[in-house]
Design a protein around this motif. Sequence first.
Motif, PDB file in Angstrom:
ATOM      1  N   CYS A  17       0.834  -1.204   0.000  1.00  0.00           N
ATOM      2  CA  CYS A  17       0.000   0.000   0.000  1.00  0.00           C
ATOM      3  C   CYS A  17       0.863   1.246   0.000  1.00  0.00           C
ATOM      4  CB  CYS A  17      -0.882   0.014   1.249  1.00  0.00           C
ATOM      5  SG  CYS A  17      -1.928  -1.443   1.393  1.00  0.00           S
ATOM      6  N   LYS A  18       0.249   2.354  -0.368  1.00  0.00           N
ATOM      7  CA  LYS A  18       0.925   3.637  -0.277  1.00  0.00           C
ATOM      8  C   LYS A  18       1.170   3.951   1.190  1.00  0.00           C
ATOM      9  CE  LYS A  18      -0.995   5.325  -4.561  1.00  0.00           C
ATOM     10  NZ  LYS A  18      -1.924   6.235  -5.226  1.00  0.00           N
ATOM     11  N   VAL A  19       2.138   4.812   1.460  1.00  0.00           N
ATOM     12  CA  VAL A  19       2.529   5.138   2.825  1.00  0.00           C
ATOM     13  C   VAL A  19       1.318   5.584   3.648  1.00  0.00           C
ATOM     14  CG1 VAL A  19       3.982   6.632   4.251  1.00  0.00           C
ATOM     15  CG2 VAL A  19       4.853   5.748   2.090  1.00  0.00           C
ATOM     16  N   ARG A  20       1.114   4.924   4.774  1.00  0.00           N
ATOM     17  CA  ARG A  20       0.029   5.198   5.725  1.00  0.00           C
ATOM     18  C   ARG A  20      -1.369   5.176   5.083  1.00  0.00           C
ATOM     19  NH1 ARG A  20       4.277   7.846   8.120  1.00  0.00           N
ATOM     20  NH2 ARG A  20       4.163   9.865   7.141  1.00  0.00           N
ATOM     21  N   GLN A  21      -1.541   4.331   4.072  1.00  0.00           N
ATOM     22  CA  GLN A  21      -2.857   4.231   3.433  1.00  0.00           C
ATOM     23  C   GLN A  21      -3.404   2.804   3.442  1.00  0.00           C
ATOM     24  OE1 GLN A  21      -3.620   6.328  -0.186  1.00  0.00           O
ATOM     25  NE2 GLN A  21      -2.192   7.976   0.313  1.00  0.00           N
ATOM     26  N   GLU A  22      -2.954   1.992   4.406  1.00  0.00           N
ATOM     27  CA  GLU A  22      -3.454   0.620   4.502  1.00  0.00           C
ATOM     28  C   GLU A  22      -4.963   0.600   4.732  1.00  0.00           C
ATOM     29  OE1 GLU A  22      -1.163   1.848   6.699  1.00  0.00           O
ATOM     30  OE2 GLU A  22       0.653   0.658   6.522  1.00  0.00           O
ATOM     31  N   GLU A  23      -5.426   1.488   5.623  1.00  0.00           N
ATOM     32  CA  GLU A  23      -6.865   1.541   5.948  1.00  0.00           C
ATOM     33  C   GLU A  23      -7.674   1.923   4.708  1.00  0.00           C
ATOM     34  OE1 GLU A  23      -8.152   1.208   9.238  1.00  0.00           O
ATOM     35  OE2 GLU A  23      -6.173   0.781  10.068  1.00  0.00           O
ATOM     36  N   ARG A  24      -7.189   2.905   3.989  1.00  0.00           N
ATOM     37  CA  ARG A  24      -7.887   3.363   2.785  1.00  0.00           C
ATOM     38  C   ARG A  24      -7.931   2.246   1.746  1.00  0.00           C
ATOM     39  NH1 ARG A  24      -6.026   8.505  -0.895  1.00  0.00           N
ATOM     40  NH2 ARG A  24      -8.128   9.053  -1.505  1.00  0.00           N
ATOM     41  N   ALA A  25      -6.797   1.573   1.539  1.00  0.00           N
ATOM     42  CA  ALA A  25      -6.742   0.484   0.566  1.00  0.00           C
ATOM     43  C   ALA A  25      -7.691  -0.639   0.970  1.00  0.00           C
ATOM     44  CB  ALA A  25      -5.309  -0.033   0.438  1.00  0.00           C
ATOM     45  N   GLU A  26      -7.679  -0.992   2.250  1.00  0.00           N
ATOM     46  CA  GLU A  26      -8.550  -2.067   2.729  1.00  0.00           C
ATOM     47  C   GLU A  26     -10.022  -1.708   2.512  1.00  0.00           C
ATOM     48  OE1 GLU A  26      -9.310  -4.758   6.719  1.00  0.00           O
ATOM     49  OE2 GLU A  26      -8.317  -2.816   6.939  1.00  0.00           O
ATOM     50  N   GLU A  27     -10.389  -0.500   2.864  1.00  0.00           N
ATOM     51  CA  GLU A  27     -11.776  -0.064   2.687  1.00  0.00           C
ATOM     52  C   GLU A  27     -12.190  -0.130   1.218  1.00  0.00           C
ATOM     53  OE1 GLU A  27     -14.258   4.093   2.985  1.00  0.00           O
ATOM     54  OE2 GLU A  27     -12.693   3.739   4.493  1.00  0.00           O
ATOM     55  N   ASN A  28     -11.334   0.356   0.338  1.00  0.00           N
ATOM     56  CA  ASN A  28     -11.665   0.358  -1.089  1.00  0.00           C
ATOM     57  C   ASN A  28     -11.690  -1.046  -1.680  1.00  0.00           C
ATOM     58  OD1 ASN A  28     -12.077   3.165  -1.533  1.00  0.00           O
ATOM     59  ND2 ASN A  28      -9.873   3.468  -1.359  1.00  0.00           N
ATOM     60  N   LEU A  29     -10.825  -1.934  -1.214  1.00  0.00           N
ATOM     61  CA  LEU A  29     -10.839  -3.321  -1.691  1.00  0.00           C
ATOM     62  C   LEU A  29     -12.107  -4.039  -1.219  1.00  0.00           C
ATOM     63  CD1 LEU A  29      -7.079  -4.235  -1.190  1.00  0.00           C
ATOM     64  CD2 LEU A  29      -8.297  -4.100  -3.384  1.00  0.00           C
ATOM     65  N   ARG A  30     -12.482  -3.807   0.018  1.00  0.00           N
ATOM     66  CA  ARG A  30     -13.704  -4.446   0.545  1.00  0.00           C
ATOM     67  C   ARG A  30     -14.945  -3.965  -0.217  1.00  0.00           C
ATOM     68  NH1 ARG A  30     -12.897  -7.503   5.055  1.00  0.00           N
ATOM     69  NH2 ARG A  30     -11.002  -7.086   6.235  1.00  0.00           N
ATOM     70  N   ARG A  31     -14.967  -2.709  -0.588  1.00  0.00           N
ATOM     71  CA  ARG A  31     -16.099  -2.180  -1.375  1.00  0.00           C
ATOM     72  C   ARG A  31     -16.223  -2.904  -2.711  1.00  0.00           C
ATOM     73  NH1 ARG A  31     -15.264   4.239  -0.536  1.00  0.00           N
ATOM     74  NH2 ARG A  31     -16.124   4.336   1.564  1.00  0.00           N
ATOM     75  N   GLN A  32     -15.100  -3.420  -3.198  1.00  0.00           N
ATOM     76  CA  GLN A  32     -15.091  -4.158  -4.464  1.00  0.00           C
ATOM     77  C   GLN A  32     -15.261  -5.663  -4.227  1.00  0.00           C
ATOM     78  OE1 GLN A  32     -11.915  -2.666  -7.262  1.00  0.00           O
ATOM     79  NE2 GLN A  32     -11.345  -1.522  -5.409  1.00  0.00           N
ATOM     80  N   ASP A  33     -15.656  -6.031  -3.016  1.00  0.00           N
ATOM     81  CA  ASP A  33     -15.904  -7.421  -2.617  1.00  0.00           C
ATOM     82  C   ASP A  33     -14.664  -8.305  -2.567  1.00  0.00           C
ATOM     83  OD1 ASP A  33     -18.596  -7.099  -2.091  1.00  0.00           O
ATOM     84  OD2 ASP A  33     -19.139  -7.421  -4.196  1.00  0.00           O
TER      85      ASP A  33
END
Length: 168
Positions: A17-33
């Motif tokens: 993930c991009k620096v300090r964006q693990e939460e953002r990446a996880e949220e966006n991946l979950r939205r895509q199932d």
Amino acid sequence: MTSNKESAGRAWYVVQCKVRQEERAEENLRRQDYVCYHPKFRRERLVKGRREIAEESLFPGYLFVHLSQEDNWGPLRSTRGVIRIVSFGNQPAVLGDGLIEQLQQREHQPCVEELLSIGERVRINEGPFADLEAIFMAMDGETRVVLLLNFLQREQKLLMPLTGVRKL
């Protein structure tokens, strides 16, 4: 952590993930199932003289995604917060289910420092004082404890790593 999308042929892959964006990446991946796992741990810190429990990423900059070869991997690369799937020689790095299960089990174990109270008895489990009992007095920073040890008929203060003691 897991969903009904799980089936044979699926494996865990590492996503950078991009620096300090693990939460953002996880949220966006979950939205895509996508089925994701972002291991975290809790630790006690002193903030302005007060003890606080903070939840931190166990692997900063990374999270895990459960996929099969038949899944659509294309959207992963363009998901906000994601840099890439970790690969070696153009082959995505596969993690064993056992490793993820171990991480998940350990994540739900309470951390030692949350359990210790001033005056509580602990056992030293490493170093020259291994197997001796002591009394927990305080935290010294984030990773050390101050103990009161009855040694040679005298009470001695002892500083040691937090990982070197366990609650009785």
